[in-house]
Design an enzyme around this catalytic site. Structure first.
Site, mmCIF file in Angstrom:
data_model
loop_
_atom_site.group_PDB
_atom_site.id
_atom_site.type_symbol
_atom_site.label_atom_id
_atom_site.label_comp_id
_atom_site.label_asym_id
_atom_site.label_seq_id
_atom_site.Cartn_x
_atom_site.Cartn_y
_atom_site.Cartn_z
ATOM 1 N N LYS A 113 0.860 -1.322 0.113
ATOM 2 C CA LYS A 113 0.028 -0.063 0.042
ATOM 3 C C LYS A 113 0.777 1.227 0.119
ATOM 4 O O LYS A 113 0.587 2.169 -0.617
ATOM 5 C CB LYS A 113 -0.981 0.065 1.259
ATOM 6 C CG LYS A 113 -1.916 -0.901 1.254
ATOM 7 C CD LYS A 113 -3.256 -0.756 2.027
ATOM 8 C CE LYS A 113 -4.450 -1.365 1.645
ATOM 9 N NZ LYS A 113 -5.582 -1.551 2.891
ATOM 10 N N LYS A 195 -8.056 -14.194 -8.170
ATOM 11 C CA LYS A 195 -9.209 -14.059 -7.393
ATOM 12 C C LYS A 195 -10.030 -12.759 -7.939
ATOM 13 O O LYS A 195 -9.678 -11.707 -8.323
ATOM 14 C CB LYS A 195 -8.778 -13.943 -5.923
ATOM 15 C CG LYS A 195 -9.735 -14.441 -4.799
ATOM 16 C CD LYS A 195 -9.267 -14.183 -3.341
ATOM 17 C CE LYS A 195 -10.195 -13.303 -2.574
ATOM 18 N NZ LYS A 195 -9.570 -12.777 -1.413
ATOM 19 N N LYS A 198 -12.880 -7.250 -4.848
ATOM 20 C CA LYS A 198 -13.959 -6.424 -4.688
ATOM 21 C C LYS A 198 -13.642 -4.955 -4.900
ATOM 22 O O LYS A 198 -14.413 -4.007 -5.139
ATOM 23 C CB LYS A 198 -14.497 -6.492 -3.253
ATOM 24 C CG LYS A 198 -13.302 -5.923 -2.148
ATOM 25 C CD LYS A 198 -13.738 -6.238 -0.923
ATOM 26 C CE LYS A 198 -14.593 -5.330 0.233
ATOM 27 N NZ LYS A 198 -13.985 -4.251 0.742
#
Ligand code: TRP
Length: 332
Positions: A113, A195, A198
């Site tokens: 991040k 995967k 979201k």
């Protein structure tokens, strides 16, 4: 509370996908009988990256409504917003004093991040795992359902708990990772080796649980497959088709072999439409309940308030212990 506690937090960012639904939420529905389940909307965590306030508020509320719409019963589970329970921030401060900077700098998610948000490497980003440890430890959690990306954060939570317990006396339950039985994994519709995320920037990669039927159909028709046109389950060499088969099997409630039989020789176009239909049909009640819930904000806020009160009652007991052990003056 006497059953073992299961705790999970969800950051209100991106969308709740059919991958979250199949891989996690449907499992949670079954856990309520054997565990005391607590699910927090981790709205303090997601502040570590910049959010647009009006959108953020909307999204957090929408996530809450979506969990209820999926059938998570607020009587059987505690559902609440992290920011409504002040003990999270409070314990996280104290745990900060038992966590080393080096431990946090080593976290792979922090490093990722920090690279991605170079203009905003704030303290919260570094401290993120400590807040997560507070979430978990406040409730004397036994089990935390976590994906691979959160394993390291759970490990550090355990380290912090053990450290604190050893310095004082047993205060926190040391949590374990909960690996759900056979939770099917759902992959991106655009890159079936990754995967379903979201927060995928490609809107065609993921499908939301409250998405409108036309859009679901469009995304399935565009799903990446392969060129041999055979509906056969083979995750190694046919990841795209196999992923769609998994989704269809989970949503339509039929075994993979049956799908293979029903669609053999029919080509991908027919199969993809049928797959989309199964998803649309399965999610219909979720969509309908969601629409009703979002129209009743008063009800939503009452449920959120009750969840926060129940969470706070438990968290408060842990906090009282912690305050006493570290030597803070008590007013009583
Ligand atoms: N960090 C978790 C994630 O991004 C979300 C989270 C916050 C969480 N607090 C938690 C998960 C406590 C499990 C337990 O997925």
């Amino acid at each position: 509370m006497n059953k073992p506690v299961v705790y999970s937090g969800i950051q209100p960012t991106g969308i709740i996908t059919i991958g979250n639904y199949i891989g996690a939420i449907t499992n949670w529905l079954k856990l309520a009988d054997d565990y005391d389940c607590i699910y927090g909307i981790a709205d303090l965590h997601a502040l570590t990256v910049r959010q647009v306030p009006s959108e953020y508020r909307q999204r957090a509320l929408s996530f809450f409504a979506q969990y209820l719409a999926c059938g998570l019963d607020p009587e059987k589970n505690i559902l609440y917003f992290q920011s409504h329970v002040h003990e999270h921030a409070e314990l996280s401060w104290i745990l900060n004093c038992f966590t080393y900077i080096g431990e946090m700098q080593r976290m792979t998610q922090f490093k990722d991040k920090a690279l991605k948000h170079q203009d905003n490497i704030n303290m919260g980003l570094l401290d993120y795992p400590v807040l997560m440890a507070a979430d978990i430890l406040l409730y004397q959690t036994a089990l935390v359902p976590v994906g691979a990306d959160q394993k390291q954060h759970l490990e550090i939570t355990r380290d912090i708990a053990v450290r604190f317990n050893n310095l004082y006396s047993p205060t926190f339950t040391v949590p374990e990772a909960y690996i759900p039985k056979q939770g099917a994994r759902v992959f991106s519709l655009q890159d079936p080796t990754a995967k379903m995320s979201k927060s995928d920037p490609d809107p065609n990669a993921a499908v939301s649980i409250i998405e409108d039927p036309d859009s679901i159909m469009r995304k399935f028709k565009r799903a990446v497959t392969d060129s041999d046109a055979e509906v056969r389950f083979d995750p190694e060499s046919k990841p795209g088709v196999s992923n769609l088969m998994t989704i269809m099997s989970e949503m339509g409630g039929m075994p993979i072999e049956e799908i293979e039989k029903n669609y053999s020789g029919k080509g991908y176009a027919v199969f993809k439409s049928a797959c989309a239909e199964a998803v649309i049909e399965h999610l219909k009640p979720v969509r309908e309940r969601y629409a009703a819930l979002t129209g009743d904000k008063e009800y939503l806020m009452r449920i959120a308030g009750e969840g926060a009160a129940r969470a706070s009652a438990i968290a408060g007991r842990t906090m009282a212990k912690v305050r006493r052990k570290v030597g803070l003056v008590s007013l009583k």
